[in-house]
Structure formats: C-alpha cells, structure tokens
Design a protein around this motif. Structure first.
Motif, PDB file in Angstrom:
ATOM      1  N   SER A 189      14.229  27.709  30.776  1.00 64.14           N
ATOM      2  CA  SER A 189      15.066  26.489  31.046  1.00 64.14           C
ATOM      3  C   SER A 189      16.474  27.021  31.335  1.00 64.14           C
ATOM      4  O   SER A 189      16.974  28.007  30.663  1.00 64.14           O
ATOM      5  CB  SER A 189      15.021  25.642  29.678  1.00 64.14           C
ATOM      6  N   LEU A 225       9.774  15.551  30.943  1.00 62.52           N
ATOM      7  CA  LEU A 225       9.197  16.573  31.916  1.00 62.52           C
ATOM      8  C   LEU A 225       8.604  15.966  33.070  1.00 62.52           C
ATOM      9  O   LEU A 225       8.827  16.616  34.159  1.00 62.52           O
ATOM     10  CB  LEU A 225       8.241  17.630  31.014  1.00 62.52           C
ATOM     11  N   LYS A 247      10.713  20.766  24.014  1.00 65.77           N
ATOM     12  CA  LYS A 247       9.871  19.809  24.679  1.00 65.77           C
ATOM     13  C   LYS A 247       8.743  20.254  25.434  1.00 65.77           C
ATOM     14  O   LYS A 247       7.555  19.905  25.236  1.00 65.77           O
ATOM     15  CB  LYS A 247      10.628  18.983  25.806  1.00 65.77           C
ATOM     16  N   LYS A 248       8.872  21.619  26.094  1.00 62.52           N
ATOM     17  CA  LYS A 248       7.806  22.235  26.687  1.00 62.52           C
ATOM     18  C   LYS A 248       6.863  22.766  25.563  1.00 62.52           C
ATOM     19  O   LYS A 248       5.773  22.982  25.902  1.00 62.52           O
ATOM     20  CB  LYS A 248       8.518  23.406  27.406  1.00 62.52           C
ATOM     21  N   TYR A 305      16.812  21.536  23.761  1.00 62.48           N
ATOM     22  CA  TYR A 305      15.840  20.347  24.239  1.00 62.48           C
ATOM     23  C   TYR A 305      14.612  20.559  25.127  1.00 62.48           C
ATOM     24  O   TYR A 305      13.363  20.246  24.658  1.00 62.48           O
ATOM     25  CB  TYR A 305      16.726  19.065  24.565  1.00 62.48           C
ATOM     26  N   LEU A 306      15.023  21.078  26.175  1.00 63.79           N
ATOM     27  CA  LEU A 306      13.831  21.428  26.997  1.00 63.79           C
ATOM     28  C   LEU A 306      12.791  22.476  26.640  1.00 63.79           C
ATOM     29  O   LEU A 306      11.680  22.246  26.859  1.00 63.79           O
ATOM     30  CB  LEU A 306      14.491  21.810  28.514  1.00 63.79           C
ATOM     31  N   GLU A 307      13.466  23.346  26.070  1.00 64.04           N
ATOM     32  CA  GLU A 307      12.339  24.433  25.431  1.00 64.04           C
ATOM     33  C   GLU A 307      11.541  23.795  24.440  1.00 64.04           C
ATOM     34  O   GLU A 307      10.325  24.125  24.400  1.00 64.04           O
ATOM     35  CB  GLU A 307      13.141  25.673  25.046  1.00 64.04           C
ATOM     36  N   SER A 325      17.500  22.458  34.395  1.00 65.24           N
ATOM     37  CA  SER A 325      16.020  22.673  34.918  1.00 65.24           C
ATOM     38  C   SER A 325      15.179  23.320  34.138  1.00 65.24           C
ATOM     39  O   SER A 325      15.617  24.123  33.134  1.00 65.24           O
ATOM     40  CB  SER A 325      16.273  23.399  36.256  1.00 65.24           C
ATOM     41  N   PHE A 326      13.980  23.470  34.302  1.00 65.70           N
ATOM     42  CA  PHE A 326      13.058  24.097  33.629  1.00 65.70           C
ATOM     43  C   PHE A 326      11.915  24.659  34.516  1.00 65.70           C
ATOM     44  O   PHE A 326      11.658  24.175  35.573  1.00 65.70           O
ATOM     45  CB  PHE A 326      12.430  23.400  32.283  1.00 65.70           C
TER      46      PHE A 326
END
Length: 152
Positions: free
Chosen positions: A82, A32, A22-23, A18-20, A76-77
C-alpha cells in the motif's frame, strides 16, 4: 465542525495503515472494491489518473485534491503493498514525485545514513512495521548535512 468537508486531517501514514489493515482483516471490503473500480474521471469532471495510481501493480486507488487544485493526494494498494502520497502542487507534480521515488537509476545516496533508532526525533518509527525500513531507507539517502541536524 464534524460532518463537513475540509475539517478532518488524515496523513499518508494513516492511509497506508488503513489500507493494509483493511486488506488483512476485510479483503472483500466495499471500500477496496470501490477503489479497484474507480472511474477515470471524478463526478466533477476532474481526471483521476495521477500519483500512486501510476505505480506498477496497483489494484485500486483513491484520489483527493483541493478546490483550488493547489494540493493533490492519492492512496493505492496492490497485492503486497500500500502506498500514499501528497503534495502541495499539481496532479502532474504529484505523479513526478511518486514516480521519481520509485524509478530505477536514481543516483545513490551515501552508503549508510544514521540508524533510525539512534535518531531521537525519529526513533519511534523504528518499531513501526510499515514505516521502519522505508524510513531508514529515506535516512540512508539523505546527505550528511541533512541527517546531522535530524539526529544530533
């Protein structure tokens, strides 16, 4: 029952994916931004200063814990990574586990472990760009007595 705390399941792999995503697709995301400006203490008074947030280069973090404080997690990112982790234990234990995984000078494991693609139960990870190399590194660090049952 949807819409209630404690009924969903999200893995650490889900969080990193998800974080990757989203980034890459929405770098100006409010999610973020919220992670990057999180308070040191949660609304319920619980300190938010543990786990993956302690890794060098972290820009933003989201923490989670069970009501009885027997389970802790964080995601965390940073600019080029991430990371997510969880443990059945205290916030301090999660921090120890995370920092232990990223500490220089950890005794080396065997020279090489079994190849990820040769392990039928784990072979599906080999093509995952987020997990392939880290999963292989994990297998490389396991002693043969542990890897044999995994890849037999």
């Amino acid at each position: 029952m949807p819409g209630y705390w404690g009924v969903g399941t999200t893995s650490t792999h889900d969080m990193v994916t998800y974080l990757e995503t989203k980034k890459r697709t929405d770098p100006g995301s409010p999610v973020l931004a919220a992670m990057a400006t999180a308070y040191d203490t949660a609304a319920d008074g619980y300190p938010q200063d543990y786990g993956t947030a302690l890794i060098a280069g972290v820009i933003g973090t989201k923490w989670g814990w069970s009501d009885d404080r027997s389970f802790h997690a964080s995601a965390s990112f940073g600019p080029d990574f991430s990371v997510a982790a969880s443990t059945y234990g205290s916030a301090g234990q999660l921090s120890e586990h995370v920092l232990g995984a990223f500490t220089e000078g950890v005794p080396p494991g065997p020279e090489t472990g079994p190849l990820l693609q040769d392990c039928p139960p784990l072979g599906w990870l080999a093509g995952d760009p987020l997990l392939g190399p880290p999963a292989q590194d994990l297998l490389d660090g396991l002693p043969p007595v542990v890897t044999d049952p995994i890849c037999s």
